[in-house]
Each structure stands twice: as C-alpha cells, then as structure tokens.
Write a protein that holds these residues in place. Structure first.
Motif, PDB file in Angstrom:
ATOM      1  N   UNK A  63     -60.240  -6.978  63.029  1.00  0.00           N
ATOM      2  CA  UNK A  63     -58.947  -6.575  62.472  1.00  0.00           C
ATOM      3  C   UNK A  63     -58.489  -5.239  63.050  1.00  0.00           C
ATOM      4  N   UNK A  64     -59.415  -4.304  63.297  1.00  0.00           N
ATOM      5  CA  UNK A  64     -59.020  -3.003  63.855  1.00  0.00           C
ATOM      6  C   UNK A  64     -58.540  -3.166  65.290  1.00  0.00           C
ATOM      7  N   UNK A  65     -59.137  -4.094  66.021  1.00  0.00           N
ATOM      8  CA  UNK A  65     -58.742  -4.317  67.417  1.00  0.00           C
ATOM      9  C   UNK A  65     -57.300  -4.804  67.466  1.00  0.00           C
ATOM     10  N   UNK A  66     -56.938  -5.688  66.541  1.00  0.00           N
ATOM     11  CA  UNK A  66     -55.584  -6.231  66.493  1.00  0.00           C
ATOM     12  C   UNK A  66     -54.602  -5.163  66.008  1.00  0.00           C
ATOM     13  N   UNK A  67     -55.060  -4.300  65.067  1.00  0.00           N
ATOM     14  CA  UNK A  67     -54.159  -3.305  64.486  1.00  0.00           C
ATOM     15  C   UNK A  67     -53.891  -2.147  65.424  1.00  0.00           C
TER      16      UNK A  67
END
Lengths: 271, 78
Positions: free
Chosen positions: B20-24
């Motif tokens: 999720x952090x990679x996408x955000x």
C-alpha cells in the motif's frame, strides 16, 4: 552545497511522522494490508493529540479486532458479541467525565448487535462508536454479512448475494442518522492518504463531541478485507472504490446537536 | 530555492509487504524488497532515496505502523 546523506536526514530532530506513543510495540496480528491497523493508528493519534490517554476507555468487540487491547495502551473492556454499546452505556453513565468509545465490525454492530446499537444511539449516549464495514465476516472465514454487496461472492453465498434469498445490504449508518439521539454521523474510508487524513479529523471531532454531551457520534469506516475477498490489498482498494462506494457513499450524513426535545415532548396542561 | 529532502525508515521485521505504501508514494521512492524478513514477507524499502520529499503519505496508509518519516529543508539549492 554538498548533497545530503541519508544519515544527515535520519535524525530525531527531523522526524515528522512516526508511530504514536499510545500504540504498543506488539506486532498486529491482522492480515497484510488490513484497514484495522490504519484505524487503530488514527485513534491512537487522536488520543495522543487530545492528551486523554488516562481518561479513555475502549470497548473491544468480538471479531478480528477483539485483540485491539494489545495494541493501544489505554484502558479496555471487552464486550460479548454485539453488546459493546450496552457496556459503553454503563461505563459512560457511571463515569461521565471519561471518553468512552466502541470499536466494532459489521458482524458485531450491524448483525448481532443491531438492537444494542440502535437503542444506545436512540438514548443519545455520549459515546463514540467506530464501525468498520468490510462487507464480510472476516474472522470466521469470509461468510456473508448483512452489509455484503449484492452479487458479492462469499463462502456462504458462493454464487453471489441474491436479493430474493438474502435481501439487501444494510445501510445502518443512514438508519442511525434518522435517530434524534445521534449528534454526528459520518462515513469515511482509509484507502488513500487523503481519506486517512479526513477520517482522522472525523475521529477527532467525534471524541470532542463526547466531551460536549450532545449525543452519540458514529463513524463508519468503509474498509477492505483482502483475505475474505480473496484479492491483494491494492486490488481490494480498487474493488472497494468500484463496488462499495456507489452504495456506501462517503461523507458526513448528519452533523448537528440533539433535536429540540421540548418541541416533541407532550405539553402539560396548563390551568 | 529551497529543496525539501526526506527519508523513510521501515521497520523490516514489522512490515508485512502489503504494497500500500508503494502505491501511495507520489515520487515512486518505495518498492518491495526482493529479500524477505524472518516471517517471509517482502518488506518495503527506499529504492530511490533521492526523490523522497518526506510527504508522509506512505506512513499515513501503513496498516502496521512501521514507517517513520524524516524531513529536512535544504536552503539555497539551485
């Protein structure tokens, strides 16, 4: 000017965001990418910012978040399935200066605990209710919940939820907004940085309302259950945006104080 | 012009590699490591540390609270 090295940036005085002091060091048992962790973090941050760690009591539900008392360093009670609002009522009435919140999933709040939820809100108890709606029973293995979307396949509705057999998904937040006892009713989500920030503001407002004695504050968080939905966390967020947001639109549903009670009360005969 | 530089520190053992952090991340700084931690998760790391602005988006969406963000303002950088 020389290029900064990472060691020059990573210093305590440059820290802008980190784990809240209210969170314990216990690693969370949730599945990877579960929305519960984000909401736990937001509650911890709000408690830390308002400096009410000593005065906050959480009521843990039955469901995945039953072990929430391991993760937030505040006082906790654990209620039987669906009875968190009833337990919170008792605690708040005997300790009116404390901040009492319940944290419940959709199986707890919208299925077995519907009666307790409705009546606690209808009495206008000054508590905060946080409702995690992931449209499935996550802990027990992905069975159909009252909030499951039409056509959504779960382990007890493998061909999709059929309206003729299973009825419609329950919009409990809209129902609660109709009750005069509710002061603040909102629906939020935590799938992007912007929605996380908005959700934190809503939680903060709810906790502030709790001190003002104006009624129940209710926050629904539309969230994902990637294990139950059999998707990865990023795909779950997309699925939620496409399928859940049209039926469960985000935003404030009600933001007001108690309706004027005297307006509705029976007038005494004057002689 | 002042330039903002940031850095994130991921607790490798707590990270569950949910992506999720990679996408955000708006700057494409983060990525999942090819290596795994002791639980077998591909933890997140800074693949491209120069681009980080310390915006805290990654830490905001992190469900496991394992990201700490640091930020400095560099003055007089062209």
């Amino acid at each position: 000017m020389d290029e900064l090295q990472l060691a020059d940036i990573i210093k305590p005085e440059n820290k802008v965001y980190g784990k809240s002091k209210i969170m314990t060091d216990t690693p969370m048992h949730y599945c990877y990418g579960c929305s519960h962790g984000v909401v736990h973090k937001l509650i911890a941050e709000v408690i830390e910012e308002m400096n009410i760690q000593e005065d906050t009591i959480g009521i843990a539900p039955v469901g995945c978040s039953v072990m929430m008392y391991y993760y937030l360093d505040i006082d906790w009670l654990q209620a039987p399935h669906g009875r968190a609002p009833a337990v919170a009522t008792g605690y708040k009435r005997t300790n009116p200066k404390k901040y009492v919140f319940t944290y419940q999933g959709d199986g707890d709040l919208a299925a077995i605990g519907t009666a307790e939820t409705m009546h606690a809100v209808n009495r206008g108890e000054n508590i905060v209710m946080i409702f995690i709606n992931n449209a499935i029973y996550g802990m027990t293995g992905g069975q159909m919940a009252p909030t499951t979307m039409i056509g959504q396949s779960t382990s007890t509705s493998p061909h999709g939820r059929d309206v003729e057999v299973n009825g419609y998904p329950l919009k409990i937040t809209e129902l609660i907004a109709q009750l005069p006892g509710s002061a603040y009713v909102t629906r939020q989500s935590v799938h992007t940085p912007a929605t996380v920030r908005k959700c934190k503001k809503a939680i903060r407002k709810a906790f502030e309302n709790s001190a003002k004695n104006i009624g129940t504050s209710f926050i629904e968080v539309v969230s994902t259950c990637n294990s139950g939905w059999k998707l990865d966390p990023v795909e779950s967020n997309k699925w939620m945006e496409e399928n859940m947001f049209p039926f469960y639109p985000l935003g404030d549903i009600k933001d007001s104080v108690h309706d004027d009670v005297e307006k509705y009360s029976v007038q005494k005969n004057k002689k | 012009m002042a330039k903002v530089r940031g850095a994130v520190v991921v607790e490798n053992e707590v990270c569950k590699g949910c992506n999720l952090c990679v996408v955000a991340c708006p700057q494409d700084v983060l990525s999942l490591n090819k290596e795994v931690n002791s639980k077998g998760y591909h933890y997140s790391y800074m693949m491209n540390p120069e681009a980080c602005t310390g915006c805290t988006n990654c830490a905001m969406v992190c469900p496991d609270n394992c990201i700490t963000v640091y930020r400095v303002k560099q003055a007089n950088v062209a």
